[in-house]
Design a protein around this motif. Structure first.
Motif, PDB file in Angstrom:
ATOM      1  N   HIS A 142     -14.463  17.273   8.664  1.00 46.02           N
ATOM      2  CA  HIS A 142     -13.521  17.888   7.529  1.00 46.02           C
ATOM      3  C   HIS A 142     -12.025  17.231   7.526  1.00 46.02           C
ATOM      4  N   ALA A 143     -11.699  17.147   8.821  1.00 47.71           N
ATOM      5  CA  ALA A 143     -10.314  16.565   9.088  1.00 47.71           C
ATOM      6  C   ALA A 143      -9.855  15.214   9.128  1.00 47.71           C
ATOM      7  N   THR A 144     -10.933  14.467   8.910  1.00 42.41           N
ATOM      8  CA  THR A 144     -10.561  13.014   9.426  1.00 42.41           C
ATOM      9  C   THR A 144     -11.594  11.969   8.235  1.00 42.41           C
ATOM     10  N   CYS A 145     -11.126  10.791   8.298  1.00 45.76           N
ATOM     11  CA  CYS A 145     -11.800   9.792   7.365  1.00 45.76           C
ATOM     12  C   CYS A 145     -11.835   8.367   8.080  1.00 45.76           C
ATOM     13  N   ASP A 146     -12.476   7.537   7.707  1.00 48.39           N
ATOM     14  CA  ASP A 146     -12.478   6.273   8.466  1.00 48.39           C
ATOM     15  C   ASP A 146     -11.816   5.226   7.522  1.00 48.39           C
ATOM     16  N   ILE A 147     -11.450   4.307   7.917  1.00 45.79           N
ATOM     17  CA  ILE A 147     -10.908   3.060   7.252  1.00 45.79           C
ATOM     18  C   ILE A 147     -11.676   1.541   7.664  1.00 45.79           C
ATOM     19  N   GLU A 148     -12.137   1.128   6.513  1.00 47.77           N
ATOM     20  CA  GLU A 148     -13.054   0.074   6.841  1.00 47.77           C
ATOM     21  C   GLU A 148     -13.035  -1.203   7.879  1.00 47.77           C
ATOM     22  N   LYS A 149     -13.848  -1.276   8.708  1.00 45.02           N
ATOM     23  CA  LYS A 149     -13.704  -2.263   9.810  1.00 45.02           C
ATOM     24  C   LYS A 149     -13.373  -3.677   9.289  1.00 45.02           C
TER      25      LYS A 149
ATOM     26  N   TYR B 169     -19.092  11.967   5.029  1.00 41.65           N
ATOM     27  CA  TYR B 169     -18.417  10.900   5.992  1.00 41.65           C
ATOM     28  C   TYR B 169     -17.732   9.955   4.907  1.00 41.65           C
ATOM     29  N   GLN B 170     -16.580   9.947   5.029  1.00 37.69           N
ATOM     30  CA  GLN B 170     -15.780   8.855   4.189  1.00 37.69           C
ATOM     31  C   GLN B 170     -15.119   7.707   5.051  1.00 37.69           C
ATOM     32  N   VAL B 171     -15.349   6.836   4.080  1.00 38.94           N
ATOM     33  CA  VAL B 171     -14.850   5.431   4.893  1.00 38.94           C
ATOM     34  C   VAL B 171     -14.244   4.622   3.500  1.00 38.94           C
ATOM     35  N   LYS B 172     -12.783   4.422   3.719  1.00 34.24           N
ATOM     36  CA  LYS B 172     -11.949   3.708   2.765  1.00 34.24           C
ATOM     37  C   LYS B 172     -11.284   2.391   3.002  1.00 34.24           C
ATOM     38  N   PRO B 173     -11.015   1.820   1.912  1.00 37.55           N
ATOM     39  CA  PRO B 173     -10.344   0.545   2.058  1.00 37.55           C
ATOM     40  C   PRO B 173      -8.980   0.901   2.689  1.00 37.55           C
ATOM     41  N   LEU B 174      -8.293  -0.148   3.309  1.00 26.32           N
ATOM     42  CA  LEU B 174      -7.079   0.439   3.998  1.00 26.32           C
ATOM     43  C   LEU B 174      -5.799   0.811   3.007  1.00 26.32           C
ATOM     44  N   TRP B 175      -5.516  -0.046   1.876  1.00 23.26           N
ATOM     45  CA  TRP B 175      -4.942   0.354   0.759  1.00 23.26           C
ATOM     46  C   TRP B 175      -4.993   1.529   0.182  1.00 23.26           C
ATOM     47  N   THR B 176      -6.521   1.771  -0.117  1.00 24.65           N
ATOM     48  CA  THR B 176      -6.759   3.027  -0.816  1.00 24.65           C
ATOM     49  C   THR B 176      -6.520   4.600  -0.006  1.00 24.65           C
ATOM     50  N   ALA B 177      -6.792   4.203   1.306  1.00 22.77           N
ATOM     51  CA  ALA B 177      -5.962   5.411   2.216  1.00 22.77           C
ATOM     52  C   ALA B 177      -4.585   5.512   2.222  1.00 22.77           C
ATOM     53  N   PHE B 178      -3.801   4.459   2.275  1.00 20.77           N
ATOM     54  CA  PHE B 178      -2.535   4.685   1.874  1.00 20.77           C
ATOM     55  C   PHE B 178      -2.134   5.405   0.535  1.00 20.77           C
TER      56      PHE B 178
END
Length: 435
Positions: free
Chosen positions: A349-356, A402-411
């Motif tokens: 709930h508190a974290t998400c990933d960024i694409e590898k 379970y969320q994974v985002k592109p780097l710039w989307t995360a920013f």
């Protein structure tokens, strides 16, 4: 033993209800549950290596999964529990999600995912030392003109950020089996190489891992005067305070006082206060060595004034880098009061990933796999991607996003979240203080 309460006898084992256990969540009266057993940690909490606050965050709660996550050698640690054992939880039930997560961890152990690659860490430390050397040699070879100054500044800033990611591994005891070796390298990287306090980092960061994005427990989302985040904090601040920052503009002033000032101002003050108030003289000595090294190396080429400018300039640059990376995984996620969730739900709930990608892995110090790092904080960072597919499958089984985002989307989500939280504050503020 803690104060008051009803208890039952079952042979020689004292049984306690959850209603009774939850009462013992005060600073001077703390009980925790580990593997269905009840322990009075009131006095022990002040001796706890992770700090009294860390263990206090689980007072009156089940700390089994946090206990397992933070300790590599469970057998050695459990010997400290015997003198403070009170009894057992009456009708203790192990949730299915907890069983599945334990099974996943055992699978990771069998796969060797908790075994570090020493070659990886040698290369990482080598490239950090190379960057720092090049930063210095740029001024030695080319002088203190603007171009050499800027090139050196970028190299040194990069070295400092990469040191930050690497000290993080030693701080989590994820590189060596003996804790003393991890602690020694932690002091070397965090103290002598980076000019910060390893103990201060442990004090703050372990609390964050224990209760990520939990209001009043995670230091990273404490109720501060500058920003409100999530859906709960803006409402709480708006209801309680008639005068405060214009949080409806926080997504704009974040660029001026967030990333630029976190390291040069706030962290500098907090780490020195921590070291001095707690009388950590060894760490103060290491900090003295860092600043002696830095000023002796750079003052002959830049002069004292420009060396000071150089220092605060690279602190500002690394502050931008660190803030955008660290907040991209957390700020857009749930930020709420403590709801005593199982470990998997608490962390997801508190974290998400960024694409590898190779760049993302290097740029974030593998913290683009923030979900996996939070679930398995002692796992070497180069193995986190290997467990990710299994974590995703477990989340799907239990209906956890379970969320994974592109780097710039995360920013971009950082700014979007600050804007929506600020709007929620403004709406609530007007409702409660319209007169």
């Amino acid at each position: 033993m803690g104060k008051g309460g009803q208890r039952q006898e079952n042979g020689h084992q004292k049984l306690y209800s959850w209603d009774e256990i939850r009462k013992h969540d005060l600073k001077d009266d703390r009980w925790v549950v580990i593997d269905g057993q009840v322990y009075d940690v009131t006095r022990w909490s002040n001796k706890h290596p992770g700090g009294a606050r860390l263990i206090g965050h689980y007072a009156g709660q089940d700390a089994t999964e946090a206990f397992d996550a933070f300790h590599n050698d469970l057998a050695a640690v459990k010997k400290y529990l015997k003198p403070i054992h009170l009894g057992a939880v009456d009708d203790y039930k192990d949730e299915e999600i907890c069983k599945d997560f334990r099974q996943l961890k055992q699978t990771a152990i069998k796969m060797g995912l908790f075994e570090p690659s020493y070659t990886f860490y040698i290369v990482v430390l080598g490239h950090i030392l190379l960057l720092e050397a090049l930063a210095y040699l740029t001024l030695v070879w080319f002088g203190a003109g603007w171009i050499p100054f800027l090139v050196s500044l970028i190299l040194y800033s990069t070295s400092q950020v990469q040191t930050g990611w690497t000290q993080h591994d030693f701080g989590h005891l994820s590189v060596f089996k003996p804790s003393k070796l991890n602690h020694a390298l932690h002091h070397f990287t965090m103290g002598f190489t980076k000019g910060a306090s390893a103990s201060w980092w442990n004090h703050m960061h372990y609390q964050h891992h224990a209760k990520p994005n939990v209001i009043d427990k995670d230091p990273d989302v404490r109720l501060e005067a500058l920003f409100v985040v999530g859906e709960v904090m803006p409402v709480k601040v708006a209801q309680e305070k008639k005068k405060s920052m214009p949080f409806n503009l926080q997504h704009k002033y974040f660029f001026a006082i967030g990333p630029p000032l976190l390291f040069p101002i706030y962290f500098q003050f907090m780490l020195f206060r921590h070291v001095i108030t707690r009388k950590l003289w060894m760490e103060l000595g290491i900090l003295f060595l860092y600043f002696t090294k830095f000023f002796c190396m750079y003052t002959p080429y830049l002069g004292l004034g420009w060396t000071i400018v150089y220092y605060f300039a690279f602190r500002c640059l690394e502050s931008h880098w660190f803030t955008w990376v660290s907040q991209s995984n957390h700020i857009p996620m749930n930020i709420r009061n403590d709801e005593s969730h199982p470990w998997l739900k608490l962390q997801i709930h508190a974290t998400c990933d960024i694409e590898k990608s190779f760049f993302n892995d290097w740029f974030t110090g593998h913290l683009n796999f923030q979900i996996e790092h939070h679930l398995f904080p002692t796992m070497p960072r180069h193995n986190l991607y290997k467990i990710a597919p299994m974590v995703k499958s477990l989340c799907e089984k239990h209906g956890v996003s379970y969320q994974v985002k592109p780097l710039w989307t995360a920013f971009a989500d950082i700014v979007r979240t600050l804007k929506s939280s600020g709007e929620l504050w403004e709406e609530t503020y007007r409702e409660f203080h319209s007169d």
